[in-house]
Write a protein that holds these residues in place. Structure first.
Motif, mmCIF file in Angstrom:
data_model
loop_
_atom_site.group_PDB
_atom_site.id
_atom_site.type_symbol
_atom_site.label_atom_id
_atom_site.label_comp_id
_atom_site.label_asym_id
_atom_site.label_seq_id
_atom_site.Cartn_x
_atom_site.Cartn_y
_atom_site.Cartn_z
ATOM 1 N N ASN A 107 7.925 6.986 3.454
ATOM 2 C CA ASN A 107 6.800 5.825 2.948
ATOM 3 C C ASN A 107 8.025 4.649 2.624
ATOM 4 O O ASN A 107 7.504 3.227 3.064
ATOM 5 C CB ASN A 107 6.163 6.055 1.903
ATOM 6 C CG ASN A 107 4.377 6.731 2.023
ATOM 7 O OD1 ASN A 107 4.219 6.754 3.613
ATOM 8 N ND2 ASN A 107 3.846 6.837 1.422
ATOM 9 N N MET A 109 1.066 -0.795 0.268
ATOM 10 C CA MET A 109 0.081 0.078 0.215
ATOM 11 C C MET A 109 0.703 1.118 0.172
ATOM 12 O O MET A 109 0.483 2.237 -0.452
ATOM 13 C CB MET A 109 -0.790 0.047 1.068
ATOM 14 C CG MET A 109 -2.040 -0.814 0.890
ATOM 15 S SD MET A 109 -3.099 -1.179 2.193
ATOM 16 C CE MET A 109 -2.548 -1.864 3.717
ATOM 17 N N LEU A 110 1.987 1.867 0.889
ATOM 18 C CA LEU A 110 2.545 2.248 1.039
ATOM 19 C C LEU A 110 3.080 2.699 -0.573
ATOM 20 O O LEU A 110 3.636 3.822 -1.104
ATOM 21 C CB LEU A 110 4.138 2.216 2.094
ATOM 22 C CG LEU A 110 3.499 2.365 3.914
ATOM 23 C CD1 LEU A 110 4.720 1.936 4.224
ATOM 24 C CD2 LEU A 110 2.858 4.054 3.639
ATOM 25 N N TRP A 151 1.680 6.129 -6.882
ATOM 26 C CA TRP A 151 0.687 7.426 -7.694
ATOM 27 C C TRP A 151 0.739 8.573 -7.281
ATOM 28 O O TRP A 151 0.590 9.665 -8.704
ATOM 29 C CB TRP A 151 -0.194 6.521 -7.386
ATOM 30 C CG TRP A 151 -1.655 5.242 -7.852
ATOM 31 C CD1 TRP A 151 -1.706 4.286 -7.097
ATOM 32 C CD2 TRP A 151 -1.722 5.384 -9.519
ATOM 33 N NE1 TRP A 151 -1.580 3.270 -8.436
ATOM 34 C CE2 TRP A 151 -1.687 3.945 -9.656
ATOM 35 C CE3 TRP A 151 -1.555 6.137 -10.249
ATOM 36 C CZ2 TRP A 151 -1.784 3.369 -10.742
ATOM 37 C CZ3 TRP A 151 -1.436 5.132 -11.635
ATOM 38 C CH2 TRP A 151 -2.090 3.734 -11.241
ATOM 39 N N MET A 152 1.182 9.063 -6.648
ATOM 40 C CA MET A 152 1.276 10.489 -6.056
ATOM 41 C C MET A 152 2.489 11.479 -6.527
ATOM 42 O O MET A 152 2.967 12.097 -7.010
ATOM 43 C CB MET A 152 2.348 10.664 -4.487
ATOM 44 C CG MET A 152 0.456 10.845 -3.343
ATOM 45 S SD MET A 152 -0.083 11.955 -3.205
ATOM 46 C CE MET A 152 0.806 13.234 -3.299
ATOM 47 N N ASP A 204 2.356 1.709 -3.338
ATOM 48 C CA ASP A 204 1.725 2.098 -4.778
ATOM 49 C C ASP A 204 0.758 3.781 -4.339
ATOM 50 O O ASP A 204 0.967 4.422 -5.278
ATOM 51 C CB ASP A 204 -0.066 0.833 -4.474
ATOM 52 C CG ASP A 204 0.672 0.301 -5.027
ATOM 53 O OD1 ASP A 204 1.428 -0.792 -5.957
ATOM 54 O OD2 ASP A 204 -0.435 -0.953 -5.358
ATOM 55 N N GLN A 205 0.783 3.974 -2.610
ATOM 56 C CA GLN A 205 0.929 5.342 -2.864
ATOM 57 C C GLN A 205 1.764 6.519 -3.222
ATOM 58 O O GLN A 205 1.038 6.957 -4.294
ATOM 59 C CB GLN A 205 0.734 5.319 -1.328
ATOM 60 C CG GLN A 205 -0.609 5.079 -0.295
ATOM 61 C CD GLN A 205 -0.906 4.643 0.948
ATOM 62 O OE1 GLN A 205 -0.135 5.527 1.848
ATOM 63 N NE2 GLN A 205 -1.391 3.978 1.231
ATOM 64 N N THR A 206 2.867 6.245 -3.503
ATOM 65 C CA THR A 206 3.908 6.362 -3.372
ATOM 66 C C THR A 206 3.744 6.901 -4.760
ATOM 67 O O THR A 206 4.355 7.798 -5.501
ATOM 68 C CB THR A 206 5.026 6.642 -3.135
ATOM 69 O OG1 THR A 206 5.417 5.749 -1.012
ATOM 70 C CG2 THR A 206 6.599 7.357 -3.290
#
Length: 413
Positions: free
Chosen positions: A353, A315-316, A322-323, A318-320
């Protein structure tokens, strides 16, 4: 927003992955051995670190494969990729912290090459640009100083004083990445030409300083999290009455801050792209360890705490990612200045992250995770230093908050 890879990027990505499988991963042990030998044979104070034979072999192969200067958006010099198109390729190169140089895509040369290509005059380009593009020389960016809080670039104290047809430079810099390497042939140095200017952002200038200019002294190499980064180094450097031609000035007096902002935007996002690649490698290592390591009668992968950490890692990352892609898209569509908030956010998010993912992977390996037998310590050091490099977290979070508060302050003004 459409983050689908174009056919051109899909082709480059496929070829880059194949190159990593064929030439980078199988040479990890040799790279570590050559880097260690380079450091052990170098003088820690003032002596150059030698280039690695392996890296020169890899550079020839990468150039022949058409995987060269991928970071440059200009078609005549690079692959003609946008920031968004470069992102997945930079991430792949980041899966091994040392591999970007093989493709001539490593810092600080990427930023310095862009500075000369974008802001240099014809004479400066003729002397320095092509050797950098060809990977024949390396460079350093001399900005950070030990005596002042360099997170505020207006604090720098190094003087650049006009004297006839020359500029004379006096100052002390440190953590000047790459300056120990024997192939480092120039500094792009930031100092003050007009320290009394009431506009604090017009006091600074940037100038090209050849590495062999008299008056330059390497005091010592600086350890990065107690690690000497051979064959590049991050030394402390004194500039004592260093005289260079006035024609070496970039763009003009008082425009150093402007150049710095133009340079650091792409540099920051490139670091974040590479950081995602390292975190992906760390998560792969953690998963492989979890399914193969047995503790208390069952594999780690069957234990809730490790499943939670693996899920958190995915999750960390993929969050990073996309940002970062969003920030790259903003840079491409509205420009670096307008996208400053997005760049600042990912510069904080990416290392924090990814440190968590790497730290969890280190924990999965136990004592081995703290040793030289995995790459995790190197990944961690890179991620941790990125919370300071190119502006510390505090500077970027403050910038984001100011932009968020701006409209509200305007209402009560």
């Amino acid at each position: 927003m459409d983050f689908e890879h174009s056919p051109k990027v899909q082709d480059l990505r496929r070829r880059l992955l194949a190159f990593m499988d064929e030439h980078i991963y199988p040479n990890e042990k040799r790279h570590a051995q050559e880097a260690h030998a380079s450091f052990m044979n170098a003088e820690r104070t003032g002596g150059p670190y030698t280039g690695l034979p392996l890296m020169e072999e890899l550079k020839r192969k990468a150039r022949a494969a058409g995987l060269w200067n991928l970071f440059l958006p200009e078609d005549e010099h690079g692959a003609g990729l946008t920031n968004l198109e470069y992102a997945p390729l930079c991430e792949i190169m980041g899966r091994r912290y040392w591999s970007a140089e093989a493709f001539n895509c490593s810092a600080p040369d990427t930023g310095n090459t862009e500075v000369i290509a974008r802001y240099g005059n014809e004479a400066q380009k003729a002397r320095w640009l092509q050797p950098l593009l060809d990977g024949e020389i390396r460079s350093s960016f001399a900005m950070t100083e030990p005596a002042v809080a360099s997170s505020d670039a207006t604090n720098i104290e190094t003087r650049i004083r006009r004297d006839g047809d020359d500029y004379v430079i006096d100052g002390r810099k440190w953590y000047i990445t790459g300056a120990m390497n024997e192939r480092c042939k120039l500094f792009i140095l930031m100092g003050k030409t007009d320290p009394d200017n009431p506009d604090r952002h017009r006091q600074q200038s940037m100038i090209i300083v050849p590495r062999d200019t008299p008056g330059i002294t390497v005091v010592r190499d600086m350890a990065l999290v107690n690690h000497y980064d051979a064959p590049f180094g991050h030394p402390e450097v004194i500039f004592d009455n260093v005289r260079v031609p006035a024609s070496n000035l970039l763009l003009g007096e008082g425009r150093g801050f402007e150049i710095a902002q133009g340079r650091l935007g792409p540099g920051r996002i490139h670091h974040c792209m590479r950081m995602i690649g390292m975190a992906e490698s760390a998560l792969e290592m953690m998963c492989e360890r979890a399914v193969s390591r047995v503790a208390f009668g069952k594999p780690l992968s069957d234990q809730g705490v490790w499943r939670e950490r693996i899920a958190r890692g995915r999750m960390l990352i993929d969050q990073t990612r996309w940002m970062v892609l969003h920030a790259a898209w903003r840079m491409d569509t509205v420009g670096n200045k307008v996208a400053a908030k997005e760049i600042a956010m990912i510069k904080v998010i990416a290392p924090n992250n990814c440190i968590q993912v790497i730290d969890d992977a280190m924990q999965a390996f136990g004592a081995m995770g703290l040793s030289q037998d995995t790459l995790l310590v190197n990944f961690w050091a890179y991620a941790r230093h990125l919370r300071v490099a190119d502006g510390p977290d505090e500077v970027h979070t403050n910038a984001v908050a100011k932009q968020e508060l701006g409209p509200y302050r305007a209402k009560v003004a």
